[in-house]
Design an enzyme around this catalytic site. Structure first.
Site, PDB file in Angstrom:
ATOM      1  N   CYS A 187      -0.628   0.687   8.316  1.00  0.00           N
ATOM      2  CA  CYS A 187       0.622  -0.074   8.214  1.00  0.00           C
ATOM      3  C   CYS A 187       0.430  -1.501   8.686  1.00  0.00           C
ATOM      4  CB  CYS A 187       1.726   0.610   9.025  1.00  0.00           C
ATOM      5  SG  CYS A 187       3.328  -0.191   8.844  1.00  0.00           S
ATOM      6  N   GLU A 204       0.812   4.537   1.947  1.00  0.00           N
ATOM      7  CA  GLU A 204       1.152   3.152   1.636  1.00  0.00           C
ATOM      8  C   GLU A 204       1.307   2.984   0.120  1.00  0.00           C
ATOM      9  OE1 GLU A 204       1.556   0.252   3.556  1.00  0.00           O
ATOM     10  OE2 GLU A 204       1.654   1.548   5.315  1.00  0.00           O
TER      11      GLU A 204
END
Length: 216
Positions: free
Chosen positions: A131, A202
């Site tokens: 992240c 993601e």
């Protein structure tokens, strides 16, 4: 070779596939439909709330006191950014309700929180790293390749260029490398597996925004 260098090599094809996504390309050139961007922004706001709580949990478990302080700052910044999204960009783009966690966001946040709660702290630190790291690299790519003329998302894209966030990413990478050096081979392998899983998440987070994936 450092753990982070070895692990980035493992996800390089996945990272390249992210750069080739329609969401990334259309955000960069300003052609992304507003409905898809609003979906992404609302889910991102919800994600950051859970991400901040996960970082706080890691801060409570990580042994080194300097790392504790660093993760406490990470957690605070995640919540601050979430509030900024809600107060500034939600107004700009006409988002009045964040809604609820949709499948991709739900899956990602619960993976991170369960990893932080149940796995070794080394694995949890590796799980949250994409992240930071992938977001920076993708953000830099978008920033460099954007169409800045009449791009409705230009103001949003400008937030990717922050030096402060880049420093935080470097700190997160350095912490992972430090704890990986002291970890067993089994733990390092689990760290890599967690990093790869979050990298997949993601991808699916952006994919879900582009395809407007909601609970059936």
């Amino acid at each position: 070779m450092k753990w982070s260098e070895h692990t980035w090599q493992a996800i390089e094809p996945k990272y390249q596939s992210i750069l080739e996504m329609s969401f990334i390309k259309e955000l960069s050139d300003g052609t992304l439909p507003l409905e898809k961007f609003k979906f992404y922004m609302a889910q991102d706001s919800l994600y950051l709330e859970h991400f901040g709580r996960t970082l706080s949990l890691i801060a409570a478990k990580i042994p080194d006191l300097q790392h504790v302080l660093t993760f406490m700052r990470f957690a605070e910044n995640a919540i601050v950014v979430e509030n900024a999204l809600h107060e500034l960009y939600f107004t700009d783009f006409g988002v009045t309700d964040k809604g609820t966690l949709q499948p991709a966001c739900h899956h990602y946040t619960h993976f991170l929180r369960s990893t932080a709660a149940l796995e070794a702290v080394e694995v949890a630190v590796a799980a949250v790293l994409p992240c930071f790291w992938i977001y920076r690299e993708v953000g830099d790519y978008i920033y460099k390749h954007q169409n800045a003329i009449n791009n409705p998302y230009h103001k949003w894209i400008e937030t990717y260029g922050g030096e402060e966030f880049s420093i935080a990413v470097d700190q997160a990478i350095a912490i992972c490398d430090t704890i990986a050096e002291k970890a067993t081979e089994e733990t390092r392998n689990k760290m890599t597996e967690a990093f790869i899983m979050s990298t997949r998440m993601e991808y699916h987070f952006w994919e879900a925004a582009y395809e407007l994936k909601i609970w059936k």
